[in-house]
Design an enzyme around this catalytic site. Sequence first.
Site, mmCIF file in Angstrom:
data_model
loop_
_atom_site.group_PDB
_atom_site.id
_atom_site.type_symbol
_atom_site.label_atom_id
_atom_site.label_comp_id
_atom_site.label_asym_id
_atom_site.label_seq_id
_atom_site.Cartn_x
_atom_site.Cartn_y
_atom_site.Cartn_z
ATOM 1 N N ASP A 74 -7.152 4.440 -4.217
ATOM 2 C CA ASP A 74 -7.790 4.297 -2.902
ATOM 3 C C ASP A 74 -8.385 5.688 -2.629
ATOM 4 O OD1 ASP A 74 -7.832 2.210 -0.475
ATOM 5 O OD2 ASP A 74 -7.559 4.172 0.431
ATOM 6 N N LYS A 98 0.854 -1.194 0.000
ATOM 7 C CA LYS A 98 0.000 0.000 0.000
ATOM 8 C C LYS A 98 0.880 1.230 0.000
ATOM 9 C CE LYS A 98 -4.458 0.951 0.248
ATOM 10 N NZ LYS A 98 -5.614 0.122 -0.133
HETATM 11 P P1 NDP Z 1 -12.988 8.063 -2.453
HETATM 12 O O1 NDP Z 1 -11.908 9.053 -2.261
HETATM 13 O O2 NDP Z 1 -13.563 7.865 -3.794
HETATM 14 O O3 NDP Z 1 -14.206 8.378 -1.469
HETATM 15 C C1 NDP Z 1 -14.024 8.451 -0.101
HETATM 16 C C2 NDP Z 1 -15.337 8.840 0.559
HETATM 17 O O4 NDP Z 1 -15.217 8.670 1.957
HETATM 18 C C3 NDP Z 1 -15.701 10.295 0.334
HETATM 19 O O5 NDP Z 1 -17.106 10.422 0.309
HETATM 20 C C4 NDP Z 1 -15.101 10.974 1.555
HETATM 21 O O6 NDP Z 1 -15.747 12.186 1.915
HETATM 22 C C5 NDP Z 1 -15.312 9.942 2.632
HETATM 23 N N1 NDP Z 1 -14.248 10.048 3.629
HETATM 24 C C6 NDP Z 1 -12.913 9.814 3.416
HETATM 25 N N2 NDP Z 1 -12.189 10.044 4.534
HETATM 26 C C7 NDP Z 1 -13.094 10.427 5.444
HETATM 27 C C8 NDP Z 1 -12.969 10.802 6.803
HETATM 28 N N3 NDP Z 1 -11.765 10.816 7.431
HETATM 29 N N4 NDP Z 1 -14.124 11.139 7.453
HETATM 30 C C9 NDP Z 1 -15.314 11.108 6.814
HETATM 31 N N5 NDP Z 1 -15.482 10.755 5.519
HETATM 32 C C10 NDP Z 1 -14.397 10.440 4.863
HETATM 33 O O7 NDP Z 1 -12.397 6.700 -1.882
HETATM 34 P P2 NDP Z 1 -12.893 5.204 -2.159
HETATM 35 O O8 NDP Z 1 -14.357 5.178 -2.348
HETATM 36 O O9 NDP Z 1 -12.014 4.616 -3.177
HETATM 37 O O10 NDP Z 1 -12.505 4.503 -0.776
HETATM 38 C C11 NDP Z 1 -13.428 4.406 0.321
HETATM 39 C C12 NDP Z 1 -12.978 3.287 1.251
HETATM 40 O O11 NDP Z 1 -12.961 2.038 0.530
HETATM 41 C C13 NDP Z 1 -11.586 3.420 1.842
HETATM 42 O O12 NDP Z 1 -11.575 2.858 3.132
HETATM 43 C C14 NDP Z 1 -10.721 2.556 0.919
HETATM 44 O O13 NDP Z 1 -9.552 2.110 1.570
HETATM 45 C C15 NDP Z 1 -11.686 1.420 0.669
HETATM 46 N N6 NDP Z 1 -11.430 0.616 -0.523
HETATM 47 C C16 NDP Z 1 -11.333 1.179 -1.755
HETATM 48 C C17 NDP Z 1 -11.131 0.383 -2.874
HETATM 49 C C18 NDP Z 1 -11.099 0.952 -4.247
HETATM 50 O O14 NDP Z 1 -11.025 0.150 -5.194
HETATM 51 N N7 NDP Z 1 -11.181 2.251 -4.450
HETATM 52 C C19 NDP Z 1 -10.969 -1.059 -2.749
HETATM 53 C C20 NDP Z 1 -11.183 -1.575 -1.417
HETATM 54 C C21 NDP Z 1 -11.383 -0.742 -0.361
HETATM 55 P P3 NDP Z 1 -15.000 13.581 1.621
HETATM 56 O O15 NDP Z 1 -14.970 13.691 0.122
HETATM 57 O O16 NDP Z 1 -15.847 14.598 2.288
HETATM 58 O O17 NDP Z 1 -13.627 13.440 2.222
HETATM 59 O O1 2IT Z 2 -8.033 -1.460 -0.526
HETATM 60 C C1 2IT Z 2 -7.981 -1.949 -1.668
HETATM 61 O O2 2IT Z 2 -8.107 -3.155 -1.874
HETATM 62 C C2 2IT Z 2 -7.771 -1.033 -2.796
HETATM 63 N N1 2IT Z 2 -7.692 0.179 -2.593
HETATM 64 C C3 2IT Z 2 -7.626 -1.568 -4.189
HETATM 65 C C4 2IT Z 2 -6.239 -2.085 -4.428
HETATM 66 C C5 2IT Z 2 -5.923 -2.480 -5.838
HETATM 67 O O3 2IT Z 2 -4.735 -2.751 -6.064
HETATM 68 O O4 2IT Z 2 -6.797 -2.531 -6.706
#
Ligand code: NDP
Ligand code: 2IT
Length: 446
Positions: free
Chosen positions: A166, A126
Amino acid sequence: MHEKLSSIYDNVLRRNPGETEFHQAVREVLESIGPVLGKHPEYAESKIIERICEPERQIIFRVPWADDRGEVQINRGFRVEFNGALGPYKGGLRFHPSVYLGIVKFLGFEQIFKNSLTGLPIGGGKGGSDFDPKGRSDREVMRFCQSFMTELYRHIGEYTDVPAGDIGVGGREIGYLFGQYKRITNRYESGVITGKGLAYGGAQVRTEATGYGCAFFVDEMLKARGTSFDGRRVTVSGSGNVAVYTIEKIEQLGGRVVACSDSSGYVLDEKGIDLDLLKQIKQVERGRLNVYAERRGHNATFVAGRNVWEVPCEVAMPSATQNEITGRDAAVMVGNGCIAVGEGANMPTTPEGIKVFLEAGVAFGPGKAANAGGVATSALEMQQNASRDSWTFEFSEHRLEEIMRDIHDRCLQTADEYGMPGDYVAGANIDGFRRVADAMLALGLI
Ligand code: NDP
Ligand code: 2IT
């Protein structure tokens, strides 16, 4: 915790001071794998667990860049290459002001077991930066990404380490990062990064994969209990990549998502979230959630500064960030009739919250299983890049669905095998751990 594991955990605390999220992630896994050591003394003899808790390599670097006013900005970049026993290090990059080594290590550690659970050949890693993309222009984001990659490029590669997105890293950032990698190396090495645009080597369904996969996983948990999403009231936290495609798939599966959030508050929309409007505001305009309620009119209300978990729901899909559901939130949710939780985010539920859900008999899908669809589809993107092929949307979604069903079934079977029926946390931790441990044993002292 098993006595031997408790002393390993004390060592982790001592060796990694102040990294509370990393401690939490390690503790959760160690609390699950005690029974495995009874069956497999060879793991303890060869100190597999001590080795797994120590990253193979940690890279920290300076990221200097100039903002639109010409002022010099300095951020810190990270890449933690945690475990390469199953394949090239694989895991996303997070750009958020809260990022420090402890966050990157917790995410990298989770990624080892998640990637193992997919059954695909990917190790765990990561990275990220404390850079805050919020309010920055496209050109500033591009300059930051170019500077970040100017250091990162020497550590990554198709066979070495393959980043993706992420929090704060989506299609725009991946494009700038890949563009700079290509320029520095003079190689069109598509498999060096995933989440690419469809125009330049990206894979169908990668954008949707985490959210869709999480909805599929919860659908399987509901089916295992003889029910489904049909007609169910659902709440989702976040409104980013994972949240949006979770909502999309749940609506397709017949559920009604009545609330979602961002860091400013939540929106309540009893008629069900209007996904086109949400995508327009969040993905096109990069705006705040209060705008959704303004445009949706009397159907929706925006509740500033409050917690989405106060909204009654039958199914909850935390899709924002770590530790967003506390023990108290969980108790409120259970009291309101919540029967299932699918963690789209990484470690969104605190240990106290998990305890409340498990004791109440809630079907609880931990992140390393429920959100594995994203990284699994990244591995499919690598596969398509390596064979210079591209698959259809339908075929790719079908593969994702199969992978999620397989992870679900293995978690359940493993939990059964170890006498903890229905405990997906134990199932995921044990099954994810065993595959990595067996590979490490086979590879000698690595
Ligand atoms: P994005 O940046 O697209 O969206 C994040 C969302 O979460 C936004 O709505 C943001 O609000 C909110 N958020 C982030 N940090 C905070 C915080 N500290 N407090 C409150 N709200 C918060 O990220 P993703 O959708 O890609 O990721 C969301 C989660 O999913 C994370 O935990 C990530 O690790 C996990 N994840 C993502 C994957 C992927 O493929 N993208 C895969 C597996 C897991 P705001 O805009 O107001 O900050
Ligand atoms: O938390 C996760 O699994 C991710 N942000 C996606 C990682 C990836 O390599 O697609």
